[in-house]
Design an enzyme around this catalytic site. Structure first.
Site, mmCIF file in Angstrom:
data_model
loop_
_atom_site.group_PDB
_atom_site.id
_atom_site.type_symbol
_atom_site.label_atom_id
_atom_site.label_comp_id
_atom_site.label_asym_id
_atom_site.label_seq_id
_atom_site.Cartn_x
_atom_site.Cartn_y
_atom_site.Cartn_z
ATOM 1 N N GLY A 240 0.811 -1.198 0.000
ATOM 2 C CA GLY A 240 0.000 0.000 0.000
ATOM 3 C C GLY A 240 0.847 1.251 0.000
ATOM 4 O O GLY A 240 2.080 1.213 -0.092
ATOM 5 N N GLY B 244 -8.385 -0.505 -1.876
ATOM 6 C CA GLY B 244 -8.376 -1.956 -1.936
ATOM 7 C C GLY B 244 -8.079 -2.602 -0.600
ATOM 8 O O GLY B 244 -7.686 -3.777 -0.553
ATOM 9 N N GLY C 14 2.469 4.704 1.558
ATOM 10 C CA GLY C 14 2.957 5.184 2.842
ATOM 11 C C GLY C 14 4.381 4.767 3.128
ATOM 12 O O GLY C 14 4.980 3.956 2.426
ATOM 13 N N ILE D 202 5.674 3.114 5.744
ATOM 14 C CA ILE D 202 5.946 1.802 6.319
ATOM 15 C C ILE D 202 6.024 0.723 5.237
ATOM 16 O O ILE D 202 7.011 -0.032 5.194
ATOM 17 C CB ILE D 202 4.921 1.460 7.408
ATOM 18 C CG1 ILE D 202 5.063 2.455 8.569
ATOM 19 C CG2 ILE D 202 5.116 0.033 7.912
ATOM 20 C CD1 ILE D 202 3.955 2.373 9.589
ATOM 21 N N GLU E 25 -2.456 -3.138 -6.171
ATOM 22 C CA GLU E 25 -3.330 -2.062 -6.621
ATOM 23 C C GLU E 25 -2.501 -0.866 -7.082
ATOM 24 O O GLU E 25 -2.740 -0.293 -8.137
ATOM 25 C CB GLU E 25 -4.250 -1.653 -5.476
ATOM 26 C CG GLU E 25 -5.124 -0.451 -5.793
ATOM 27 C CD GLU E 25 -5.968 -0.039 -4.593
ATOM 28 O OE1 GLU E 25 -6.964 -0.725 -4.337
ATOM 29 O OE2 GLU E 25 -5.622 0.960 -3.926
#
Length: 431
Positions: A211, A334, A213, A215, A236
């Site tokens: 995703g 997602g 970000g 992290i 995604e």
């Protein structure tokens, strides 16, 4: 197809009208600038997501913004009392919603046409079905704004070509504007520590989804420097980190099970280096979310590893990832699809990562809480949860009893809050 200017395109709109904008990195910025120069709107509704810049037209009293993913612009508009409303939707369902409620005008940024007259949809495949539907409807207008600074990206033939012929477009605007650039933030000790806890769950030859970000970016950086490799990518979003994983020689896509030999994604957002690398790169293919984000398709990958963030978590395992205190902060995207799809098969794992604390009004507050306050909006339900990681460790909770998982989650909270959370775990786990 007729070539016009951005200023001329604005005159094609009625004072009462509906528009859909290309999402995120393909938002048609020169059109929005031109739109701000007109003020005779009686009722203009704009459908968009993740605006990356503000525009004067959005402050007009008769202009409404309907967004399926909030960013800083939507949040600031809402705080200022603007007419912006959130459409609860994961990315996979947005094509269905667009079909049920089509706007009269669709406008997006694309690449210039190639030698055969095709423009690439470039950095976002989300809206392909709506674009095709618009091109075939004589009562709708399809407008593209071209810029050579968008990369010409590839689709997956024959089902997902990710391109449109200019003969199917009503109007074309030529420009040279630059797409939004998002560079990686420097990694701190917290991100590095969390990546260390997550890395043991990612084996050689895993298929990866990450995703947005810092992290997930730290995890990918650790993988690029680690001993394993031979990874596949089914994500995604295609990020700067995934590009660097490629450049480190860690991606082969040979063990995925589906879409073998290629990386697949729905959209990309990142640095100028990423856009240059994606240009005419047939190793990465852009496919709509109805396919890429389908949990059953995700589960068809071998050794699938999904890495996503969260804002809060309760001891029952419910995840809040898109709201804060009941206010819309981002979007569903997602999140649930990948959390679910990446934990359906024995060889797959879903990983949720979040810092253990946040400072609110000068007070250290645990992001892992015994119970959510009334009005909290859950993004992903508790039964989807598999692995959770903070800077204090990782907890594997899938298959545990309610009490066992509550104690496991309390064990990775900040030490200052662990005793109270373990006490609460006894009560929560007994419900």
């Amino acid at each position: 197809m007729q070539v016009i200017t951005a200023a001329e395109s604005v005159q094609l709109l009625r004072s009462i009208d509906t528009i859909t904008l290309g999402l995120g990195p393909v938002l048609p910025a020169p059109f929005m600038d031109a739109l701000s120069g007109r003020d005779d709107w009686q009722d203009l509704t704009i459908y968009s997501a993740m605006l990356l810049s503000n525009y004067d037209v959005l402050s007009h009293p008769n202009v409404k913004l309907r967004s399926s993913f909030f960013g800083p612009v939507e949040r600031s508009m809402h705080a200022a009392g603007g007419d912006v409303q959130y459409i609860p939707a994961d990315l996979r369902r947005q094509a269905l919603f667009a079909k049920k409620n089509p706007t009269r005008v669709f406008i997006s940024a694309v690449t210039p046409p190639d030698g055969d007259g095709y423009v690439s949809l470039s950095l976002n495949a989300t809206q392909y079905d709506d674009i095709v539907a618009c091109s075939q409807d004589p009562n709708r207008l399809l407008i593209f704004i071209t810029t050579p600074k968008l990369p010409r990206t590839m689709g997956n033939f024959p089902d997902y070509p990710h391109r449109i012929h200019i003969d199917d477009v009503d109007f074309l605007i030529e420009s040279d504007f630059s797409p939004p650039i998002v560079d990686d933030a420097p990694l701190g000790a917290l991100e590095t520590k969390m990546a260390q806890h997550i890395q043991p769950f990612i084996p050689n030859k895993a298929t990866l989804q990450t995703g947005f970000g810092s992290i997930p970016g730290a995890v990918v950086k650790a993988l690029a420097q680690g001993p394993n490799g031979d990874y596949g990518i089914h994500s995604e979003m295609f990020t700067n980190g995934l590009m660097h994983l490629y450049k480190a020689g860690k991606v082969s896509n040979e063990h995925k099970g589906i879409f073998k030999g290629i990386s697949v994604c729905v959209f990309a957002l990142g640095s100028a280096e990423l856009y240059e690398w994606l240009h005419e790169n047939n190793q990465v293919q852009f496919i709509p979310a109805k396919c890429i984000n389908s949990p059953s398709v995700i589960a068809d990958n071998v050794n699938m590893r999904s890495i996503n963030g969260a804002l809060m978590l309760d001891l029952a395992g419910q995840i809040v990832a898109d709201t804060i205190n009941g206010r819309q902060y981002s979007g569903i995207g997602g999140h649930e699809d990948f959390t679910s799809g990446a934990s359906l098969e024995e060889d797959d794992r879903s990983i949720i990562c979040l810092p253990a604390t946040v400072t609110l009004n000068g007070q250290l507050t645990s992001r892992i809480t015994a119970q959510f306050a009334a009005g909290t909006i859950v993004t992903t339900p508790r039964h989807q949860l598999d692995i959770v990681a903070t800077e204090f460790g990782a907890a594997e909770v899938a298959g545990l009893t309610a009490k066992e998982r509550a104690h496991a989650l309390a064990g990775i909270a900040h030490p200052q809050f662990q005793d109270a959370l373990h006490d609460s775990a006894e009560r929560v786990g007994s419900i």
